[in-house]
Enzyme design. Structure first.
Site, short mmCIF file in Angstrom:
data_model
loop_
_atom_site.label_atom_id
_atom_site.label_comp_id
_atom_site.label_asym_id
_atom_site.label_seq_id
_atom_site.Cartn_x
_atom_site.Cartn_y
_atom_site.Cartn_z
N HIS A 1 20.41 47.04 -77.64
CA HIS A 1 20.49 45.24 -76.77
C HIS A 1 22.11 44.72 -77.55
O HIS A 1 22.37 43.71 -77.23
CB HIS A 1 19.63 44.71 -77.11
CG HIS A 1 17.85 45.38 -76.26
ND1 HIS A 1 16.93 44.62 -76.06
CD2 HIS A 1 17.66 46.20 -75.60
CE1 HIS A 1 16.26 45.33 -74.73
NE2 HIS A 1 17.02 46.39 -74.92
N ASP B 1 22.28 54.45 -85.18
CA ASP B 1 21.77 53.53 -86.28
C ASP B 1 22.78 53.88 -87.18
O ASP B 1 23.08 54.88 -87.78
CB ASP B 1 19.81 54.31 -86.94
CG ASP B 1 19.27 53.59 -87.34
OD1 ASP B 1 20.05 51.99 -87.40
OD2 ASP B 1 19.05 53.40 -89.20
N GLY C 1 29.15 42.49 -88.37
CA GLY C 1 28.51 42.85 -89.84
C GLY C 1 29.10 42.62 -90.49
O GLY C 1 29.57 41.78 -90.66
N TYR C 2 29.34 43.77 -91.48
CA TYR C 2 30.08 43.67 -92.81
C TYR C 2 31.26 44.41 -93.03
O TYR C 2 31.91 44.43 -94.00
CB TYR C 2 29.47 44.76 -93.56
CG TYR C 2 27.42 44.55 -94.44
CD1 TYR C 2 26.92 43.48 -94.94
CD2 TYR C 2 26.73 45.10 -93.33
CE1 TYR C 2 25.68 43.16 -95.52
CE2 TYR C 2 25.11 44.69 -93.32
CZ TYR C 2 24.85 44.21 -94.72
OH TYR C 2 23.62 43.12 -94.83
#
Length: 199
Positions: free
Chosen positions: A9, A68, A152-153
């Site tokens: 998602h 993941d 993100g990072y």
């Protein structure tokens, strides 16, 4: 043509998947997933990717692809790892996550800031056949966030061979060498085989 449901998602991740795959797999159509997200209670990237892909394949009856991924810091024993998206306590608060990580590493010298991004892709067919691949992008953690690309990072990750962060590289450069690009390079032959006529 073969249709593959992308079990996420996360819009940023979905966009990155589309950009990386591009025209690498003729006859492949990636479709979005709007089903419920399963509980990711695995203890490895592989387990969590498989949980997501299996749930999407079972729900849609289609081939499902899930990932993941996260950042792993050597000096922290591989953390944040599978907890990267919720490192600061709330899932998806990227700014809080990277601020906390920078604070935790504040006293470490540059020589002790080695890290890598890991992306694990799981492909699951409706019949339950699985393929799992992994991509790793080595680098180190910067001292401050820089750059406006990515998510993100990315603003605090300095890939090996670069003096700029992943967020300063820009999408084309990042997508050519990132952990997801490396994982996709490994999954593309499988997707090509599935999209051949007769499969």
């Amino acid at each position: 043509m073969v249709r593959v449901v992308l079990a996420t998602h996360n819009r940023n991740k979905a966009l990155e998947f589309q950009q990386i795959l591009g025209d690498a797999v003729p006859g492949l159509q990636i479709v979005g997933y709007d089903g419920p997200e399963p509980v990711e209670d695995g203890i490895t990237f592989e387990q969590n990717a498989l949980i997501k892909a299996r749930a999407a394949a079972e729900r849609t009856g289609m081939i499902a692809l899930a990932d993941d991924s996260g950042i792993c810091v050597d000096a922290m024993g591989g953390a944040p790892g599978i907890f990267s998206a919720r490192w600061a306590g709330r899932h998806g608060d990227a700014q809080a996550n990277l601020r906390l990580l920078l604070d935790q590493l504040a006293d470490l010298p540059d020589s002790s800031r080695a890290a890598h991004f890991t992306a694990t892709l799981a492909l699951v067919t409706p019949e339950g056949e699985t393929t799992v691949v992994e991509g790793v992008w080595p680098g180190r953690i910067a001292r401050e966030a820089r750059g406006g690309h990515g998510h993100g990072y990315d603003p605090i990750f300095l890939p090996d061979g670069h003096d700029v962060t992943a967020a300063e590289l820009g999408p084309e450069a990042k997508n050519a060498e990132s952990h997801r690009a490396r994982a996709f390079a490994a999954i593309v032959p499988v997707l090509r085989a599935l999209s051949r006529p007769g499969n």
